[in-house]
Design a protein around this motif. Structure first.
Motif, PDB file in Angstrom:
ATOM      1  N   VAL A 167       0.857  -1.190   0.000  1.00 44.98           N
ATOM      2  CA  VAL A 167       0.000   0.000   0.000  1.00 44.98           C
ATOM      3  C   VAL A 167       0.892   1.238   0.000  1.00 44.98           C
ATOM      4  N   LEU A 168       0.790   2.042  -1.060  1.00 45.84           N
ATOM      5  CA  LEU A 168       1.613   3.253  -1.166  1.00 45.84           C
ATOM      6  C   LEU A 168       0.862   4.494  -0.689  1.00 45.84           C
ATOM      7  N   TYR A 169      -0.453   4.431  -0.638  1.00 47.07           N
ATOM      8  CA  TYR A 169      -1.263   5.534  -0.102  1.00 47.07           C
ATOM      9  C   TYR A 169      -2.090   4.974   1.055  1.00 47.07           C
ATOM     10  N   GLY A 214       5.688   4.075   0.890  1.00 49.84           N
ATOM     11  CA  GLY A 214       4.382   4.720   0.884  1.00 49.84           C
ATOM     12  C   GLY A 214       4.423   6.145   1.389  1.00 49.84           C
ATOM     13  N   THR A 215       3.349   6.876   1.142  1.00 48.71           N
ATOM     14  CA  THR A 215       3.326   8.307   1.436  1.00 48.71           C
ATOM     15  C   THR A 215       3.229   8.611   2.927  1.00 48.71           C
ATOM     16  N   LEU A 259       9.640   2.988 -13.723  1.00 54.10           N
ATOM     17  CA  LEU A 259       9.692   4.018 -12.685  1.00 54.10           C
ATOM     18  C   LEU A 259       8.583   3.835 -11.655  1.00 54.10           C
ATOM     19  N   ALA A 260       7.386   3.485 -12.118  1.00 53.04           N
ATOM     20  CA  ALA A 260       6.277   3.249 -11.192  1.00 53.04           C
ATOM     21  C   ALA A 260       6.601   2.077 -10.265  1.00 53.04           C
ATOM     22  N   ASN A 261       7.285   1.056 -10.786  1.00 49.85           N
ATOM     23  CA  ASN A 261       7.671  -0.081  -9.959  1.00 49.85           C
ATOM     24  C   ASN A 261       8.680   0.304  -8.885  1.00 49.85           C
ATOM     25  N   LEU A 262       9.393   1.413  -9.109  1.00 48.04           N
ATOM     26  CA  LEU A 262      10.335   1.933  -8.114  1.00 48.04           C
ATOM     27  C   LEU A 262       9.652   2.876  -7.125  1.00 48.04           C
ATOM     28  N   ALA A 263       8.322   2.988  -7.205  1.00 53.08           N
ATOM     29  CA  ALA A 263       7.552   3.906  -6.351  1.00 53.08           C
ATOM     30  C   ALA A 263       7.975   5.353  -6.584  1.00 53.08           C
TER      31      ALA A 263
END
Length: 308
Positions: free
Chosen positions: A25-27, A65-66, A115-119
């Motif tokens: 979960v990134l957010y 995550g953020t 890049l998305a896979n690197l968060a």
């Protein structure tokens, strides 16, 4: 590309790549996962790429995550695949003490997915392209950007009022403004121009910001002093310096929720009555693209000379 297993090996535009930690979960406030981040960037890539192509990319990454720490990244990270385009460019005045960096350049969909896979949630680029510069020295800008930043007591709605006034001023100089939300609290206004030095574009942007601040002193400031910002919109003209970058159109924000820096049209600018009118999440943006296409389509097609 749909959310599914924790990791998978897939093919993106003919390039095999391994995607990892897809269930992370990134957010945390919304439960938006890394798989959903990758899926969004994969789907939005066709309209995102024109705004990244041939521009050195600075990434803002949130690997945990953020809700956790982030970091800015200019250099290509260790393990960058050989199919990712990189270019070494000068970085005078860098906080790292180095005078150059090996930048990633996102010219294709597979690089965006990587890049998305690197968060790398936020993608930031300058107002100039590599092909218009001399190995990154004396870069020639093809855009001017005005960053409209609402001070305390103001919102993006007040930014819209300032954007409309700025549009009139730009028209006076024969220039056209293209608005987008910042994905945060404010908005950005792009102005396509025939290639000109970043020094000249910065000076012109400062001139217009100061003219508007003089005409609307109760609503606008062109001064960076934070004490002057309450109740006003700050027009940040400094983003036009060659070393500065701006969040790209269609980039996510590393915020509590996955807001997107979204192109909008002038009718939306004029009609906004509350911030929610101009707050867009990934599903909103993808639906807008399905309905309207790229609102910024044509941005680079009719550049106009910078007034002397």
């Amino acid at each position: 590309m749909a959310p599914g297993p924790k990791q998978l090996t897939t093919e993106v535009d003919g390039q095999t790549m391994k995607l990892t930690n897809l269930d992370k979960v990134l957010y945390p406030q919304t439960g938006f996962t890394k798989a959903e981040v990758i899926d969004f960037y994969h789907q939005v890539a066709p309209v995102l790429l024109p705004h990244l192509s041939d521009r050195p990319l600075t990434r803002k990454r949130w690997p945990d995550g953020t809700g956790a720490a982030y970091f800015f990244e200019k250099n290509a990270p260790r393990g960058t695949p050989d199919w990712v385009r990189t270019v070494v460019l000068p970085t005078p005045g860098s906080s790292t003490g180095r005078d150059e960096a090996e930048f990633v350049v996102a010219d294709d969909i597979q690089t965006i997915v990587w890049l998305a896979n690197l968060a790398a949630l936020e993608l930031h680029v300058p107002q100039w392209r590599i092909g218009l510069s001399d190995q990154g020295r004396n870069p020639m800008a093809d855009l001017i950007v005005f960053d409209l930043d609402p001070g305390p007591g103001t919102t993006i709605v007040e930014c819209c009022d300032v954007a409309l006034a700025l549009r009139e001023l730009l028209n006076h100089f024969g220039l056209e403004g293209w608005p987008k939300t910042s994905g945060n609290k404010g908005m950005h206004l792009y102005v396509p121009i025939e290639p000109a030095s970043s020094r000249a574009t910065s000076a012109f942007a400062k001139l217009l910001a100061e003219q508007l601040a003089e005409a609307l002193p109760e609503n606008v400031t062109a001064n960076m002093t934070k004490a002057l910002r309450p109740g006003k919109v700050f027009i940040d003209w400094s983003q036009n310096a060659s070393a500065k970058t701006t969040l790209a159109p269609y980039s996510l924000r590393g915020a509590e929720e996955p807001r997107v820096s979204t192109p909008i049209d002038w009718d939306e600018v004029a009609g906004a009555t509350e911030p929610a009118d101009l707050t867009f999440l990934p599903h909103d943006v993808l639906a807008r693209i399905d309905e309207y296409g790229d609102v910024l389509e044509g941005l680079y097609d009719a550049p106009r000379p910078l007034p002397s």
